[in-house]
Design a protein around this motif. Structure first.
Motif, short mmCIF file in Angstrom:
data_model
loop_
_atom_site.label_atom_id
_atom_site.label_comp_id
_atom_site.label_asym_id
_atom_site.label_seq_id
_atom_site.Cartn_x
_atom_site.Cartn_y
_atom_site.Cartn_z
N LEU A 160 -1.98 -8.01 6.34
CA LEU A 160 -3.39 -7.64 6.17
C LEU A 160 -4.20 -8.79 5.56
O LEU A 160 -5.42 -8.82 5.68
CB LEU A 160 -3.51 -6.39 5.29
CG LEU A 160 -2.88 -5.11 5.84
CD1 LEU A 160 -3.04 -3.98 4.85
CD2 LEU A 160 -3.49 -4.74 7.18
N ILE A 202 -8.34 -1.39 -0.18
CA ILE A 202 -7.55 -2.63 -0.15
C ILE A 202 -8.23 -3.73 -0.95
O ILE A 202 -7.58 -4.48 -1.68
CB ILE A 202 -7.31 -3.07 1.32
CG1 ILE A 202 -6.42 -2.07 2.03
CG2 ILE A 202 -6.71 -4.47 1.37
CD1 ILE A 202 -6.25 -2.33 3.51
N ALA A 260 -3.74 -8.65 12.00
CA ALA A 260 -2.49 -8.29 11.35
C ALA A 260 -1.46 -7.80 12.37
O ALA A 260 -0.29 -8.21 12.34
CB ALA A 260 -2.73 -7.21 10.29
N THR A 270 -8.08 -8.06 -1.08
CA THR A 270 -7.91 -8.55 0.28
C THR A 270 -8.88 -7.84 1.21
O THR A 270 -9.12 -6.64 1.06
CB THR A 270 -6.46 -8.29 0.78
OG1 THR A 270 -5.57 -9.03 -0.03
CG2 THR A 270 -6.29 -8.70 2.22
N GLN A 314 -10.91 -0.12 3.67
CA GLN A 314 -11.29 -1.49 3.33
C GLN A 314 -11.63 -1.59 1.84
O GLN A 314 -11.21 -2.54 1.16
CB GLN A 314 -12.48 -1.95 4.18
CG GLN A 314 -12.13 -2.26 5.62
CD GLN A 314 -11.36 -3.57 5.77
OE1 GLN A 314 -10.88 -4.14 4.79
NE2 GLN A 314 -11.22 -4.03 7.01
N HIS A 348 0.84 -1.20 0.00
CA HIS A 348 0.00 0.00 0.00
C HIS A 348 0.88 1.24 0.00
O HIS A 348 1.93 1.28 0.64
CB HIS A 348 -0.92 -0.01 1.22
CG HIS A 348 -2.02 0.99 1.14
ND1 HIS A 348 -1.85 2.30 1.54
CD2 HIS A 348 -3.31 0.88 0.71
CE1 HIS A 348 -2.99 2.95 1.36
NE2 HIS A 348 -3.89 2.11 0.87
N GLU A 404 -5.00 2.25 9.25
CA GLU A 404 -6.36 2.01 9.75
C GLU A 404 -7.22 3.27 9.72
O GLU A 404 -8.45 3.20 9.75
CB GLU A 404 -6.29 1.47 11.18
CG GLU A 404 -5.62 0.11 11.30
CD GLU A 404 -5.49 -0.32 12.75
OE1 GLU A 404 -6.47 -0.15 13.51
OE2 GLU A 404 -4.43 -0.82 13.14
N PHE A 459 -7.36 -5.84 10.74
CA PHE A 459 -6.27 -5.04 11.30
C PHE A 459 -5.76 -5.59 12.63
O PHE A 459 -4.55 -5.63 12.87
CB PHE A 459 -6.72 -3.59 11.45
CG PHE A 459 -7.03 -2.92 10.15
CD1 PHE A 459 -6.06 -2.78 9.18
CD2 PHE A 459 -8.30 -2.45 9.88
CE1 PHE A 459 -6.34 -2.16 7.97
CE2 PHE A 459 -8.61 -1.83 8.68
CZ PHE A 459 -7.62 -1.70 7.71
N ALA A 472 -8.98 -6.70 4.94
CA ALA A 472 -7.99 -6.49 6.01
C ALA A 472 -8.61 -6.74 7.38
O ALA A 472 -9.66 -6.18 7.71
CB ALA A 472 -7.43 -5.08 5.93
N TYR A 480 3.86 -0.54 9.82
CA TYR A 480 2.39 -0.67 9.95
C TYR A 480 1.83 0.49 10.76
O TYR A 480 0.85 1.15 10.35
CB TYR A 480 2.05 -2.01 10.61
CG TYR A 480 0.57 -2.25 10.77
CD1 TYR A 480 -0.14 -2.99 9.84
CD2 TYR A 480 -0.14 -1.71 11.85
CE1 TYR A 480 -1.51 -3.19 9.97
CE2 TYR A 480 -1.49 -1.90 11.99
CZ TYR A 480 -2.18 -2.65 11.05
OH TYR A 480 -3.53 -2.84 11.19
#
Length: 818
Positions: A168, A531, A544, A537, A528, A61, A522, A541, A539, A516
């Motif tokens: 993630l 991603i 992760a 995907t 969301q 990302h 977040e 969080f 995620a 991260y």
């Protein structure tokens, strides 16, 4: 058994003609075989570069990429600054090399030697050529250490953001596979580049110039490693302590983006845990090779046997590239099948599997290569398995030492859990005491029982056959034990790329957590959907973050397991280098051997002096961390903004990095010049005092390093248990463990790890220093007045820098002790 005719000093060594002996049923000569080895090194480099490209192409990302790019750019600035600093230090070493080889060293080419060179078609080179060769290859050594360190840093700063991104996805294996892949890339490139350079010296440099080139190369890589390891270790722990203490002061979370110290901490993870270890690993493999080459040329008189042993050594070094790659694919194939769909896993299990698979394949390759290449040495068909078994003692050490180390540092160990338990009621006090206890116990089990036991086993094996059919039939009988220890050190490195890979695993996992948190991913709007749209995907969080924290614990453990392997190699390998000095001082073990005893007072005093240097070094390196961390904390507390901002100002973060760099270089400057001048002083006082001095440094350095590294590892993972298993962040228990962790930081990542290059630099530089001192003798063999005056002067200069390492580094404004 007489010494080879040209073995008057390391620079006088003449390599045998590798093309004169054939292998594999007389089908290929030694030179051609080693030339083919260059293809193996190029394949190893290609392997590392392919993985580098694969890592770069992994999805990440943009928010995470921005953080990792900032870390890389800051690391790049730090490394460029270090390059200038290293070149300044090189000038000091170059001055000594020019003085000795260019002016003070006598003409070692007598009529007999000149005739031999002419008969073998070799050109007789003058002093100027030797000096230029040594200086040039010392720069090659520095460049090699620096280049692989840069490569390691670049790979890790790719891998950190990709690992964070992989978390993630919710599956555990990618979070493990990416850091390991990065480590294998670094390990394969590091070993292959080092082997390529050494093979080029063996094959393409004139045989009577190879000695000076190897000396220059070894000194250069040792200087580069010492500077990057010591300065990096100071830098990283200033930043780490500065960032960690904010968690207690302001009750903020780990890697809070508002903390200006976090970026510096990420840079430090690379400077101290990637750049330093990579340069150190490069030097370790190179110096061990140079030590064995020197030993074989000094202790073995028969040139045919010299060729057999040298070709055997280098073919096995090449095989470790092949066996490490093979082991990686075997272990990864198994791990991929077992953990493909797991959301949780014990990250230590596949790493342990890789180490043991590499050990087994390396041992198998050792016996196979030994049988094929040296199945018959000087008419003896039993030496091959003796030599292979001795190396196996070292290879087993490379696998057994991590297992024993985990008893004191793993999140699953009783010692680490004892630190946590003690902290529940005893706070920081019992936390610190429990960590010290774990370190002390580890010194006995890792240093005494494991390393000492395997060395004793190797010594026993070297005695098989005695003077009739044993090692004594091919070399000076008194040297067989030293050769056995040198082969043990060689065996330590038998799975080189894998050892480097598991060591490099830690800085990636540590950085991945930070990337991260600093990405604030977040909090991004519609994250969301973003991603899901771009990375297919969903995620999770919280899951992760849990994966990244668990993986960081495994990284801490395996960083800890690699440290004793490297320090053990340094100490065991140093004995082989010390043997070279002993051969020079005793005229091939024919004179003054009685002075290598505690009954000879200078020898005993030298041991005491060497031990004292290790304790000074431990204090000096930590003092630099203390003062730097004080200034970093002072700055962060004044400038941290917790209200109305999401992340720290970039300029504030860069100022913390500048503070770390300033004190890292100041500390390194004092340490380097102290080691430089005190080594000269010890060599000039008395040659046998100097031998004791090197032994004292090596032996005490081994146990001090193991104690400090494992105590630090216990404190680090005790904190990790509180954070991941007990979920007790922000509690008094967590505060106590943070204090212990900050005590352990300079223990494990500054002082302990830097003893490895310090020991080897003192020994390598000592080769020159003692030869320089020998030139300053009276006709009756006693030290000249000039030599004693110089010894005193060098010692006084060293004392100045020893005093500066505390009084010049202590926190300004503290109450004077006077």
């Amino acid at each position: 058994m007489p010494l080879p005719a040209l073995a008057k000093g390391e620079a006088d060594l003449v390599l045998p003609d590798f093309s004169s002996q054939k292998f594999f049923g007389q089908s290929i000569d030694g030179k051609t075989l080693l030339t083919l080895g260059l293809l193996v090194t190029l394949a190893g480099i290609a392997f590392g570069l392919v993985i580098y490209a694969q890592l770069r192409r992994l999805p990440v990302h943009r928010a995470m990429l921005e953080v990792s790019d900032l870390i890389y750019e800051t690391c790049k600035t730090y490394l460029l600054t270090q390059a200038k600093f290293i070149l300044i230090l090189w000038v000091c070493i170059a001055a000594v090399m020019v003085a000795y080889f260019g002016f003070l060293r006598g003409d070692h080419t007598d009529a007999g030697t000149a005739a031999m060179l002419k008969a073998e078609g070799l050109v007789e080179y003058g002093k100027a050529t030797q000096v230029i060769s040594i200086l040039a290859f010392s720069l090659v050594g520095i460049a090699g250490s620096y280049a692989v360190a840069w490569f390691g840093m670049r790979v890790n700063t790719f891998a950190n953001s990709r690992t964070a991104m992989a978390s993630l996805g919710g599956k555990a294996r990618p979070v493990y596979a990416i850091p390991l892949k990065a480590g294998m890339s670094i390990g394969m490139v590091l070993i292959s580049v080092e082997l390529f350079i050494m093979l080029c010296i063996l094959l393409f440099v004139p045989r009577n110039l190879a000695g000076p080139c190897f000396i220059g190369f070894a000194i250069g890589e040792s200087l580069g490693a010492a500077a990057l390891r010591v300065a990096g270790g100071i830098f990283t722990k200033i930043a780490d302590i500065g960032a960690d203490l904010m968690k207690i002061v302001f009750k903020i979370k780990e890697d809070d983006a508002r903390n200006p110290g976090v970026i510096a901490d990420c840079v430090g993870d690379n400077a101290g845990d990637s750049v330093g270890p990579t340069a150190d690993g490069f030097e370790t493999y190179g110096v061990t090779g140079v030590a064995l080459i020197t030993f074989i040329l000094l202790a073995v008189a028969n040139p045919v046997i010299q060729i057999q042993l040298l070709v055997w050594i280098f073919v096995m070094r090449l095989l470790m590239v092949v066996t490490s790659a093979l082991s990686y694919f075997i272990a990864e194939g198994f791990s991929a099948k077992r953990y493909a769909t797991h959301k949780l896993m014990n990250f230590e299990v596949p790493l342990t599997l890789l180490v043991w698979v590499a050990s087994v394949t390396s041992i198998a390759a050792t016996y196979l290569a030994s049988y094929v290449l040296i199945g018959n040495i000087n008419g003896n068909s039993s030496l091959w398995w003796i030599l292979a078994t001795i190396i196996t003692c070292g290879t087993l050490a490379g696998a057994v030492i991590p297992e024993v180390t985990k008893i004191f540092t793993s999140t699953h160990s009783g010692h680490v859990r004892e630190v946590v338990t003690a902290s529940k009621e005893g706070g920081a006090s019992l936390n610190v005491l429990s960590g010290l206890t774990a370190g002390n116990f580890s010194g006995f089990w890792v240093g005494g029982v494991t390393i000492g036991g395997l060395m004793a086993l190797a010594y026993g094996i070297s005695l098989i056959g005695g003077t009739e059919t044993g090692l004594a039939t091919i070399m000076i009988p008194q040297s067989t034990a030293i050769f056995a220890f040198g082969l043990v050190a060689f065996g330590f490195l038998g799975m080189g790329p894998v050892t480097i890979a598991v060591d490099s695993y830690g800085p990636v996992t540590d950085n991945a957590q930070s990337v991260y948190e600093l990405s604030l991913i977040e909090t991004h709007a519609d994250i969301q959907d973003d991603i899901r749209k771009h990375y297919d995907t969903h995620a999770d969080f919280e899951h992760a973050k849990g994966l990244l924290e668990e993986n960081d614990g495994a990284g801490n453990t395996f960083k800890a397991t690699a440290k004793p392997v490297l320090i053990g190699t340094a100490v065991v390998g140093a004995t082989t280098l010390i043997f070279s000095i002993i051969m020079l001082l005793t005229n091939g073990l024919t004179a003054n051997v009685d002075k290598l005893s505690i009954l000879h007072a200078p020898f005993l005093l030298g041991i005491i002096g060497g031990v004292s240097v290790i304790y000074w070094f431990s204090g000096a390196s930590m003092q630099a961390v203390i003062t730097g961390a004080y200034r970093a904390v002072e700055f962060i507390k004044k400038n941290i903004k917790l209200e109305g901002v999401e992340r720290a100002n970039v300029e504030d973060s860069k100022k913390v990095v500048a503070i770390c760099t300033k004190f890292a270089q100041a500390g390194m400057f004092n340490i380097f010049l102290t080691i430089f001048f005190i080594t000269l002083a010890a060599a000039f006082v008395d040659e046998f005092f100097f031998i004791g001095f090197l032994i004292g440094i090596a032996v005490s350095g081994l146990f001090q390093a193991i104690f400090m590294a494992n105590a630090g590892g216990a404190w680090d993972n005790a904190k990790k248990i509180v954070e991941t298993e007990l979920k007790a962040k922000g509690t008094p228990l967590h505060d106590a463990c943070v204090v212990g962790d900050t005590v352990g930081d300079p223990f494990k990542d500054t002082s302990s790890v830097a003893m490895n290059p310090i020991i080897k630099f003192a020994t390598l530089f000592g080769l020159l220093a003692v030869e320089l001192a020998i030139t300053l003798k009276t006709p009756d063999g006693h030290a000249s007045p000039l030599r004693l005056v110089l010894a005193g002067s060098f010692f006084l200069i060293a004392v100045v820098f020893i005093l500066r390492s505390f009084y010049g580094m202590k926190i300004e404004g503290s109450k004077s002790d006077d």
